[in-house]
Design a protein around this motif. Sequence first.
Motif, PDB file in Angstrom:
ATOM      1  N   HIS A 266       0.801  -1.217   0.000  1.00  0.00           N
ATOM      2  CA  HIS A 266       0.000   0.000   0.000  1.00  0.00           C
ATOM      3  C   HIS A 266       0.839   1.273   0.000  1.00  0.00           C
ATOM      4  N   GLY A 267       2.149   1.163   0.193  1.00  0.00           N
ATOM      5  CA  GLY A 267       3.014   2.333   0.166  1.00  0.00           C
ATOM      6  C   GLY A 267       2.974   3.170   1.430  1.00  0.00           C
ATOM      7  N   ILE A 268       2.288   2.690   2.494  1.00  0.00           N
ATOM      8  CA  ILE A 268       2.214   3.433   3.757  1.00  0.00           C
ATOM      9  C   ILE A 268       3.353   2.954   4.659  1.00  0.00           C
ATOM     10  N   PRO A 269       4.166   3.877   5.200  1.00  0.00           N
ATOM     11  CA  PRO A 269       5.242   3.442   6.108  1.00  0.00           C
ATOM     12  C   PRO A 269       4.683   2.611   7.260  1.00  0.00           C
ATOM     13  N   PHE A 270       5.384   1.548   7.605  1.00  0.00           N
ATOM     14  CA  PHE A 270       4.843   0.617   8.600  1.00  0.00           C
ATOM     15  C   PHE A 270       4.655   1.278   9.956  1.00  0.00           C
ATOM     16  N   TYR A 271       5.524   2.278  10.278  1.00  0.00           N
ATOM     17  CA  TYR A 271       5.411   2.913  11.585  1.00  0.00           C
ATOM     18  C   TYR A 271       4.213   3.862  11.671  1.00  0.00           C
ATOM     19  N   ARG A 272       3.533   4.094  10.523  1.00  0.00           N
ATOM     20  CA  ARG A 272       2.309   4.889  10.524  1.00  0.00           C
ATOM     21  C   ARG A 272       1.074   4.020  10.336  1.00  0.00           C
ATOM     22  N   ASN A 273       1.292   2.737  10.222  1.00  0.00           N
ATOM     23  CA  ASN A 273       0.192   1.792  10.038  1.00  0.00           C
ATOM     24  C   ASN A 273      -0.487   1.534  11.388  1.00  0.00           C
ATOM     25  N   VAL A 274      -1.800   1.762  11.444  1.00  0.00           N
ATOM     26  CA  VAL A 274      -2.538   1.596  12.707  1.00  0.00           C
ATOM     27  C   VAL A 274      -2.463   0.154  13.190  1.00  0.00           C
ATOM     28  N   ILE A 275      -2.528  -0.795  12.276  1.00  0.00           N
ATOM     29  CA  ILE A 275      -2.477  -2.210  12.663  1.00  0.00           C
ATOM     30  C   ILE A 275      -1.115  -2.553  13.254  1.00  0.00           C
ATOM     31  N   PHE A 276      -0.039  -2.045  12.633  1.00  0.00           N
ATOM     32  CA  PHE A 276       1.302  -2.302  13.171  1.00  0.00           C
ATOM     33  C   PHE A 276       1.456  -1.674  14.560  1.00  0.00           C
ATOM     34  N   ILE A 277       1.011  -0.427  14.735  1.00  0.00           N
ATOM     35  CA  ILE A 277       1.140   0.244  16.034  1.00  0.00           C
ATOM     36  C   ILE A 277       0.363  -0.526  17.102  1.00  0.00           C
ATOM     37  N   ARG A 278      -0.833  -0.997  16.754  1.00  0.00           N
ATOM     38  CA  ARG A 278      -1.634  -1.758  17.721  1.00  0.00           C
ATOM     39  C   ARG A 278      -0.953  -3.064  18.106  1.00  0.00           C
ATOM     40  N   ASP A 279      -0.489  -3.827  17.109  1.00  0.00           N
ATOM     41  CA  ASP A 279       0.136  -5.119  17.401  1.00  0.00           C
ATOM     42  C   ASP A 279       1.449  -4.952  18.155  1.00  0.00           C
ATOM     43  N   PHE A 280       2.250  -3.971  17.763  1.00  0.00           N
ATOM     44  CA  PHE A 280       3.541  -3.769  18.421  1.00  0.00           C
ATOM     45  C   PHE A 280       3.333  -3.332  19.878  1.00  0.00           C
ATOM     46  N   THR A 281       2.358  -2.482  20.113  1.00  0.00           N
ATOM     47  CA  THR A 281       2.059  -2.058  21.485  1.00  0.00           C
ATOM     48  C   THR A 281       1.619  -3.237  22.333  1.00  0.00           C
ATOM     49  N   GLN A 282       0.811  -4.123  21.778  1.00  0.00           N
ATOM     50  CA  GLN A 282       0.360  -5.298  22.522  1.00  0.00           C
ATOM     51  C   GLN A 282       1.526  -6.219  22.866  1.00  0.00           C
ATOM     52  N   VAL A 283       2.456  -6.381  21.935  1.00  0.00           N
ATOM     53  CA  VAL A 283       3.616  -7.241  22.211  1.00  0.00           C
ATOM     54  C   VAL A 283       4.466  -6.653  23.326  1.00  0.00           C
ATOM     55  N   ILE A 284       4.724  -5.345  23.285  1.00  0.00           N
ATOM     56  CA  ILE A 284       5.511  -4.706  24.346  1.00  0.00           C
ATOM     57  C   ILE A 284       4.799  -4.828  25.686  1.00  0.00           C
ATOM     58  N   PHE A 285       3.485  -4.619  25.694  1.00  0.00           N
ATOM     59  CA  PHE A 285       2.714  -4.748  26.937  1.00  0.00           C
ATOM     60  C   PHE A 285       2.775  -6.184  27.461  1.00  0.00           C
ATOM     61  N   LEU A 286       2.704  -7.159  26.560  1.00  0.00           N
ATOM     62  CA  LEU A 286       2.794  -8.560  26.958  1.00  0.00           C
ATOM     63  C   LEU A 286       4.153  -8.859  27.581  1.00  0.00           C
ATOM     64  N   ILE A 287       5.224  -8.327  26.993  1.00  0.00           N
ATOM     65  CA  ILE A 287       6.562  -8.539  27.537  1.00  0.00           C
ATOM     66  C   ILE A 287       6.670  -7.949  28.941  1.00  0.00           C
ATOM     67  N   LEU A 288       6.152  -6.756  29.142  1.00  0.00           N
ATOM     68  CA  LEU A 288       6.200  -6.123  30.460  1.00  0.00           C
ATOM     69  C   LEU A 288       5.407  -6.922  31.484  1.00  0.00           C
ATOM     70  N   ILE A 289       4.244  -7.419  31.096  1.00  0.00           N
ATOM     71  CA  ILE A 289       3.408  -8.181  32.033  1.00  0.00           C
ATOM     72  C   ILE A 289       4.098  -9.488  32.426  1.00  0.00           C
ATOM     73  N   ILE A 290       4.609 -10.217  31.431  1.00  0.00           N
ATOM     74  CA  ILE A 290       5.272 -11.499  31.723  1.00  0.00           C
ATOM     75  C   ILE A 290       6.513 -11.269  32.583  1.00  0.00           C
ATOM     76  N   GLY A 291       7.304 -10.252  32.244  1.00  0.00           N
ATOM     77  CA  GLY A 291       8.503  -9.974  33.030  1.00  0.00           C
ATOM     78  C   GLY A 291       8.174  -9.584  34.462  1.00  0.00           C
ATOM     79  N   GLY A 292       7.153  -8.756  34.637  1.00  0.00           N
ATOM     80  CA  GLY A 292       6.763  -8.358  35.988  1.00  0.00           C
ATOM     81  C   GLY A 292       6.259  -9.522  36.814  1.00  0.00           C
ATOM     82  N   ILE A 293       5.404 -10.360  36.221  1.00  0.00           N
ATOM     83  CA  ILE A 293       4.880 -11.516  36.952  1.00  0.00           C
ATOM     84  C   ILE A 293       5.999 -12.489  37.296  1.00  0.00           C
ATOM     85  N   TYR A 294       6.916 -12.707  36.357  1.00  0.00           N
ATOM     86  CA  TYR A 294       8.033 -13.615  36.617  1.00  0.00           C
ATOM     87  C   TYR A 294       8.902 -13.084  37.747  1.00  0.00           C
ATOM     88  N   GLY A 295       9.196 -11.792  37.736  1.00  0.00           N
ATOM     89  CA  GLY A 295      10.020 -11.222  38.796  1.00  0.00           C
ATOM     90  C   GLY A 295       9.346 -11.304  40.157  1.00  0.00           C
TER      91      GLY A 295
END
Length: 532
Positions: free
Chosen positions: A123-152
């Motif tokens: 589509h020619g839209i930069p990936f960092y401006r793609n709403v779907i990419f921003i949503r998925d990437f944010t969820q992955v970062i949030f998942l990493i923080l949650i798992i790391g916090g619970i493990y600690g």
Amino acid sequence: MREDTYVSAADLTASRPPPYKRTGLSDLIRNPNFIRIIAVIYIALFFTVQVQYTSEVTIVEDDTTSTTTTAVTRSVASFIAHQLQQIWSDIGNFTEGFVIAALIGIPFVIFVFWRGLNDQNKHGIPFYRNVIFIRDFTQVIFLILIIGGIYGLNQNLQENFQDSGLIVNFNVLSRNYSVAITEGPDYNEPIEWVEDIPLIGDSLSAYTAASTNTRALMTGLSNTLRAVIVALVITTILGVFLGIGLLSNNWLVRIVSSSYVEVFRNTPLLVQLFFVYSSIRLLLPTQPQDAIEFPGFIYVSARGVNYPKILTQDGFTLFISFAVVGFIGGVYLWRRRLKLMDQTGQPAYTLRYFLGSFLGLSAIGLLLATIINGFPLEAQEPILGRFNFERGVGALFTAEFVGLVVALVLYTAAFIADIVRAGIQSVPYGQIEAARAGGLSNNQTLQMIVLPQAMRLIIPPLTNQYLNLAKNSSLAIAIGYYDLFNVGTIAANQSGQVVVFFVVMLLTYLTISLIISAIMNFINQRLQLKER
């Protein structure tokens, strides 16, 4: 014209690449539920798949150093944690948790970037401006923080347990509970039908045997539910009347309702609980022989309320069957009359038809049961002994139960009254004037015009008050009422397994709250306007 382009029907001079044809696989990859399922499976495998490796342990004894190599089998997460400790001995638990969480998230990060770059190429839209990419990437970062916090937190908990010598053992639930519970079902009686459950019956029977901690917790849960259910019903009725009273044209009713709301809403519940319980103890007769007697063999004293116990007889099944059929028929007639009112405009008289069906069939069932097997119910009157009412004869609401219920009702009704007032005021006044112009009385206007519309705004905040009431019932420990929290705290102090009992209590209160929330959400959905 190139073969890989087509002409638009709207503009013969415009041309653009043909639309991207999605395949079944691409649609599946783009499905968020598919990504969530893959994430859960991957994380579960990460913590359950076992890896065998060798571990070297160095032992120093009397200036003699020896190294022992042993084969160890642990999960992938434990293996990574062990390797991190070998590389960096001073690593913290949370740092270790976030590293493991980052390793878990690597495949998802790669997948998110791959899909973002793939969409960028199409589509020619930069990936960092793609709403779907921003949503998925944010969820992955949030998942990493949650798992790391619970493990600690989990690692810190295990280390603290090891340092203090504590061991979390859920088998403590099958040990004996040695404190007498004077209220609720007898926990000294086992639950025999549990043994008949296939596969798990034998294992559960050890926990539901007589006098175990599990049976004591079940008795505490029964006491909690009894107090919560009674308080919910009474506080709803009182709150509705107070809310209507806040808008009354009668000066005295309005001032009394407003004063009540201000007093009970702005004082702590615990203070009210002590005040009500102390009032019961100080104002009522302390000796059962001096109890205040009311019609129907009801005796009120500082020890509680003794009243007749209703016992079922042989004809009760026939009677209750007719009553249930009458209730179902009443609900059907209620809905039918409402539909008829919408179609014809005639008064529905829903309550009249409902009571006619329910009470009529109940009376028929009572008559048939009495003719066939005798009266289906029997009242067992309380008997006053030498010093107290005989235990097991009649029924009793203890002073602790009455004090808890009254305090919860008085406190929560003040909040419900304000919610009802706000809901009624949300109805446009023009509709009230139109109802009066149409010849409806004030009561008919309230029942048929105002409350049905106000309920749509009342239910959501009312749900919060119901949840608060259920959780506030844990304050019963302050006056010695044997609710779930009180019984669980006693068992935890006796066994030393504080974590076990508080986890059980947390999950139990969570379940109660979720059930209340589910019921209220269902009612809220039924009351919402149906849009076409």
